[in-house]
Design a protein around this motif. Structure first.
Motif, short mmCIF file in Angstrom:
data_model
loop_
_atom_site.label_atom_id
_atom_site.label_comp_id
_atom_site.label_asym_id
_atom_site.label_seq_id
_atom_site.Cartn_x
_atom_site.Cartn_y
_atom_site.Cartn_z
N ALA A 1 6.24 31.96 -6.07
CA ALA A 1 6.72 32.55 -4.81
C ALA A 1 5.61 32.45 -3.78
N VAL A 2 6.00 32.20 -2.53
CA VAL A 2 5.04 32.07 -1.43
C VAL A 2 5.36 33.15 -0.40
N VAL A 3 4.35 33.95 -0.07
CA VAL A 3 4.55 35.07 0.86
C VAL A 3 3.51 34.98 1.98
N SER A 4 3.99 34.85 3.21
CA SER A 4 3.12 34.90 4.39
C SER A 4 3.13 36.32 4.92
N THR A 5 1.95 36.87 5.22
CA THR A 5 1.90 38.22 5.78
C THR A 5 1.40 38.17 7.22
N GLY A 6 1.91 39.09 8.03
CA GLY A 6 1.46 39.18 9.43
C GLY A 6 2.61 39.51 10.34
N SER A 7 2.49 40.61 11.07
CA SER A 7 3.56 41.03 11.99
C SER A 7 3.73 40.05 13.14
N GLU A 8 2.72 39.21 13.37
CA GLU A 8 2.79 38.26 14.49
C GLU A 8 3.56 36.99 14.14
N LEU A 9 3.94 36.82 12.88
CA LEU A 9 4.55 35.57 12.43
C LEU A 9 6.05 35.54 12.69
N VAL A 10 6.52 34.39 13.15
CA VAL A 10 7.96 34.16 13.30
C VAL A 10 8.28 32.81 12.68
N ALA A 11 9.55 32.57 12.44
CA ALA A 11 9.97 31.30 11.85
C ALA A 11 9.67 30.15 12.79
N PRO A 12 9.21 29.01 12.26
CA PRO A 12 9.00 27.84 13.11
C PRO A 12 10.29 27.48 13.85
N GLY A 13 10.17 27.23 15.14
CA GLY A 13 11.34 26.91 15.95
C GLY A 13 11.89 28.09 16.71
N ALA A 14 11.51 29.32 16.30
CA ALA A 14 11.99 30.51 17.01
C ALA A 14 11.27 30.64 18.36
N GLU A 15 11.95 31.23 19.32
CA GLU A 15 11.32 31.46 20.62
C GLU A 15 10.20 32.48 20.45
N LEU A 16 9.04 32.17 20.99
CA LEU A 16 7.87 33.02 20.80
C LEU A 16 7.85 34.14 21.83
N GLY A 17 7.69 35.36 21.34
CA GLY A 17 7.44 36.49 22.22
C GLY A 17 5.95 36.66 22.41
N VAL B 1 10.40 29.38 -6.08
CA VAL B 1 11.62 30.15 -6.35
C VAL B 1 11.91 31.15 -5.24
N ARG B 2 10.92 31.40 -4.39
CA ARG B 2 11.16 32.36 -3.29
C ARG B 2 10.11 32.13 -2.21
N GLU B 3 10.56 32.17 -0.95
CA GLU B 3 9.66 32.11 0.20
C GLU B 3 9.98 33.32 1.09
N ALA B 4 8.94 33.97 1.59
CA ALA B 4 9.17 35.16 2.41
C ALA B 4 8.07 35.30 3.45
N ARG B 5 8.42 36.03 4.48
CA ARG B 5 7.50 36.38 5.57
C ARG B 5 7.54 37.89 5.68
N VAL B 6 6.38 38.57 5.58
CA VAL B 6 6.34 40.02 5.52
C VAL B 6 5.47 40.57 6.64
N THR C 1 -0.15 34.42 -1.64
CA THR C 1 -0.02 35.08 -0.34
C THR C 1 -1.01 34.47 0.64
N SER C 2 -0.70 34.62 1.92
CA SER C 2 -1.65 34.24 2.96
C SER C 2 -1.76 35.39 3.94
N GLY C 3 -3.01 35.65 4.37
CA GLY C 3 -3.28 36.74 5.30
C GLY C 3 -3.45 38.07 4.59
#
Length: 409
Positions: A193-209, A233-238, A262-264
């Protein structure tokens, strides 16, 4: 593990955490889905290859004794019919006749040779007695067995078509399919499983705030896991929330993950959720004497290894290649990363006490050229590189022309 470890110390620690992944169970997969998998046992062919005598060339099936005279003068034979590469059993070849035959078609009983069409001529306006397809003039004598593929000449039924421990390529799948096999027994892949952490992260292609950035680590690390022969088996952004991270690790475990990357979230500041969750559970969270990629973490969460990388994309990718990829590649039967020695095209400086991994590329003269700077955020520079130039901890400067080791990307 000390608060600051060497690259070798941390690599050894991570290997020990991942040591339980090596003994892989087996599973059966469809031949069409087995590319890159590792055979778990010898693979026997249930049939002979080829399964019946067949023609190696388009031409005429004959009895060799009937065309022996072609060694001195052409021999004319009536053509009794035609055999295509199709289901069915052809009629027995009568003495003194020929049958037109196509490549791969079953050689009729009674025939023991095939005369290629290039060694024949049609006989015009002739219908010899006993023939229903005209006649053919044989220009070259053929011995018994010429241009006939005997049943089992490639492999006998029950013979091994593939050995155990083989990484399956397209040629291996072709042999399995030709043997009539629909499935193969292979080693199960490590489930990650791959988990990216960070409240600043959004999906690639999403409009950036304001304050938001695309999540490169999720894409990069999942791809690196697959390239190393494992299964994502699982990818997530937390977001930076300890309870959300805890729930995600539980979800990864329920999804069958044997390893979480995990990253971050592992530095010394605030909102470091990986540190906050795992350090009280006994995780090692510290620094490795390297740049980029100094912050590192390793833990066991409910018996499941969790390897934590820095959030900067270059650091995360480099950390994976150094600390996790070697184990996954070995389990998957893939070769280790290639290390080469090259002269520097230009001088460089390095930080004392830290092993530097500088991005570079090989120029037309076979020299290592630096690409970008040492910053761990320079994703474009990494994309433009094909080397990681390794500068040891005790080296602070190198002149152009000095030889360095470099990891090929």
């Amino acid at each position: 593990m000390s608060a600051r470890s060497s690259v070798e110390e941390h690599a050894s620690f991570v290997r020990s955490l991942l040591s339980g992944l090596g003994a892989r169970p087996t599973e059966r997969v469809a031949v069409a889905d087995a590319l890159g998998r590792i055979t778990a046992a010898p693979v026997e062919s249930p049939i002979a290859l080829p399964p019946f005598r067949n023609a190696q060339m388009d031409g005429f099936a004959v009895r060799a004794s009937d065309v022996a005279g072609a060694a001195t003068a052409p021999v004319t034979l009536p053509v009794a019919g035609e055999v295509a590469a199709a289901p069915g059993t052809p009629a027995v070849l009568a003495p003194g006749t020929a049958v037109r035959i196509m490549t791969g078609a079953q050689v009729p009983e009674g025939a023991d040779a095939v005369v290629p069409v290039e060694d024949t001529e049609p006989v015009e306006d002739t219908e010899p007695a006993g023939g229903d397809g005209g006649a053919v003039r044989i220009l070259v004598a053929r011995a018994a067995g010429d241009y006939v593929r005997e049943a089992g000449s490639d492999l006998a039924a029950g013979d091994d078509v593939l050995p155990p421990g083989l990484k399956l390529g397209s040629r291996h799948l072709a042999a399995a399919a030709a043997s009539g096999l629909a499935e193969l027994l292979v080693r199960e892949r490590v489930r990650v499983a791959v988990v990216s952490t960070g409240s600043e992260l959004v999906a690639p292609g999403a409009e950036l705030g304001a304050g938001e950035i695309p999540d490169a680590n999720g894409i990069a690390l999942a791809a690196a896991v697959r390239a190393a022969g494992a299964l994502v088996v699982r990818e997530a952004r937390v977001r930076d929330d300890v309870e959300r991270l805890r729930a995600e690790l539980d979800a990864a475990r329920e999804a069958g993950a044997e390893l979480v990357i995990t990253s971050g979230g592992i530095s010394k500041g605030a909102y470091e959720v990986v540190r906050e969750l795992l350090e009280p559970l006994g995780a090692w969270v510290g620094a490795v004497a390297m740049q980029p990629g100094g912050p590192q973490a390793a833990a066991a969460y409910r018996g499941m290894p969790v390897i934590g990388f820095p959030g900067n994309p270059v650091s995360a990718q480099l950390s994976f290649e150094l600390f996790v990829a070697p184990t996954l590649r070995a389990i998957a039967g893939l070769p280790a990363a290639s290390v080469v020695s090259l002269p520097l095209a230009e001088p460089l400086v390095s930080v004392a006490g830290r092993r530097q991994f500088l991005r570079g590329r090989r120029d037309d003269e076979g020299r290592a050229v630096l690409v970008g700077g040492p910053g761990s955020h320079l994703v474009a520079a990494l994309a433009a590189s094909d080397l990681l130039i390794v500068v040891p901890e005790d080296v602070t400067a190198l002149a152009a022309g000095e030889v360095v080791e470099a990891v090929e990307l």
